[in-house]
Design an enzyme around this catalytic site. Structure first.
Site, short mmCIF file in Angstrom:
data_model
loop_
_atom_site.label_atom_id
_atom_site.label_comp_id
_atom_site.label_asym_id
_atom_site.label_seq_id
_atom_site.Cartn_x
_atom_site.Cartn_y
_atom_site.Cartn_z
CE LYS A 1 -4.45 1.46 1.96
NZ LYS A 1 -5.17 1.58 0.70
CD GLU B 1 -5.80 -3.41 -6.57
OE1 GLU B 1 -6.33 -3.47 -5.46
OE2 GLU B 1 -4.59 -3.19 -6.73
N1 PDD Z 1 -7.91 2.38 -0.88
N2 PDD Z 1 -7.16 -1.66 -3.85
C1 PDD Z 1 -6.63 -0.42 -3.87
C2 PDD Z 1 -5.70 -0.06 -4.98
C3 PDD Z 1 -6.96 0.50 -2.87
O1 PDD Z 1 -6.40 1.72 -2.88
C4 PDD Z 1 -7.89 0.13 -1.85
C5 PDD Z 1 -8.30 1.06 -0.76
C6 PDD Z 1 -8.42 -1.17 -1.88
C7 PDD Z 1 -9.37 -1.66 -0.81
O2 PDD Z 1 -8.70 -1.96 0.38
P1 PDD Z 1 -9.43 -1.82 1.79
O3 PDD Z 1 -10.65 -2.66 1.73
O4 PDD Z 1 -8.44 -2.35 2.76
O5 PDD Z 1 -9.76 -0.37 2.01
C8 PDD Z 1 -8.02 -2.03 -2.88
C9 PDD Z 1 -8.11 3.33 0.19
C10 PDD Z 1 -9.50 3.35 0.77
C11 PDD Z 1 -7.58 4.68 -0.26
O6 PDD Z 1 -6.57 4.68 -0.95
O7 PDD Z 1 -8.15 5.70 0.12
#
Ligand code: PDD
Length: 282
Positions: free
Chosen positions: A145, A177
């Site tokens: 991330k 995704e």
């Molecule tokens: N983003 N894939 C990507 C590329 C993401 O940036 C996110 C979430 C997810 C979903 O992950 P999770 O369920 O853990 O939030 C999948 C966050 C919300 C953001 O960048 O603001």
């Protein structure tokens, strides 16, 4: 409280957001050299905190950094910033910090920069959104991330330019995704999401949806989704911490199913909301 009076955490201090400053030599600023987390907060409590902190460990490990704080210290900071009972989210970011000079190679002995803020969660458009498919042009370590989000920014903007809320990314004919979400599709009656790997973020919401499906007898599987299968799917959902389970009602200008959230969505939505409610009451 106005947004710019809001307190944030920066390197040990709690400051109004307008007073929180980082060095222009910070490697987060110069290189996008850092990682982040987004943790939803319901009823004043961080949701799935342990899962988010373990994913943070994984992201930091992936960029050769140690976690700068122990779990109880993170929790203490979050609790100090959480503002009331309304739905909100914690954003935390750890960068490699400011080195004396700009050099791509990782410097020794640099103190990481730790930043945390808390914001309101925007209303979720549960009547459904439009999405478009785009080529996944990102790097190969999408399980980290990373704050380095230029590709995601450009891909999301491509969706916005096409009057859609999200870009669904496709690599070599396979769905990975969304630009900021994970993807589910109903295929032959089975809730399907791509398996974890380096090409997608291991979403905490994604894992919870799979867990709740299993507990509630909803057939679900982790299996690759081809672009053709996606286009034929009667239901498509996007999941993320800030948008929960969001139905896609139009893909590339064509209605998904009947052009409204399909029959499995209200069922899973009810299960998910009940789970959240239990946390609020706990
Ligand atoms: N983003 N894939 C990507 C590329 C993401 O940036 C996110 C979430 C997810 C979903 O992950 P999770 O369920 O853990 O939030 C999948 C966050 C919300 C953001 O960048 O603001």
């Amino acid at each position: 409280m106005a947004e710019n009076d809001c307190l944030v955490y920066l390197n040990g201090d709690y400051l109004p957001v307008g007073e929180a400053k980082v060095s222009v030599l910070d490697r987060g600023f110069l290189f996008g050299d850092g990682v982040y987390e987004v943790v939803p907060v319901y009823g004043g409590r961080p949701f799935r905190l342990d899962e988010h902190l373990r994913r943070l460990d994984g992201s930091l490990h992936g960029i050769r950094m140690a976690n700068p704080l122990p779990d109880d210290r993170w929790a203490e900071i979050f609790n100090r910033l959480i503002n009331g009972e309304h739905d909100q989210y914690i954003y935390l970011q750890v960068t490699r910090g400011a080195a004396p000079k700009r050099d791509h190679a990782i410097p020794a002995d640099v103190k990481p920069t730790v930043f945390v803020m808390c914001s309101a969660i925007a209303p979720i458009p549960i009547s459904g959104v439009c999405a478009v498919t785009v080529d996944d042009i990102r790097w190969r370590w999408c399980h980290i991330k990373a704050i380095t989000l230029l590709a995601n920014v450009l891909l999301r903007q491509e969706a916005v330019d096409r009057n859609a809320a999200e870009a669904i990314l496709v690599r070599d004919g396979w769905v990975t995704e969304g630009a900021a979400s994970n993807v589910f599709a109903v295929i032959d009656g089975v809730l399907t999401t791509p398996p974890k790997g380096n090409d997608l973020l291991p979403g905490i919401t994604r894992d919870l949806v799979l867990e709740l499906a299993q507990e509630n007898g909803v057939p679900a599987v982790e299996r690759r989704i081809s672009l053709d299968d996606l286009k034929r799917a009667p239901e498509i959902w996007l999941t993320s911490s800030t948008r929960e389970i969001l139905p896609v009602i139009e893909l590339d200008g064509v209605a998904v199913g009947q052009g409204e959230p399909g029959p499995l969505w209200p069922r899973m939505q009810a299960i998910y909301q009940a789970y959240k409610q239990r946390l609020r009451m706990a």
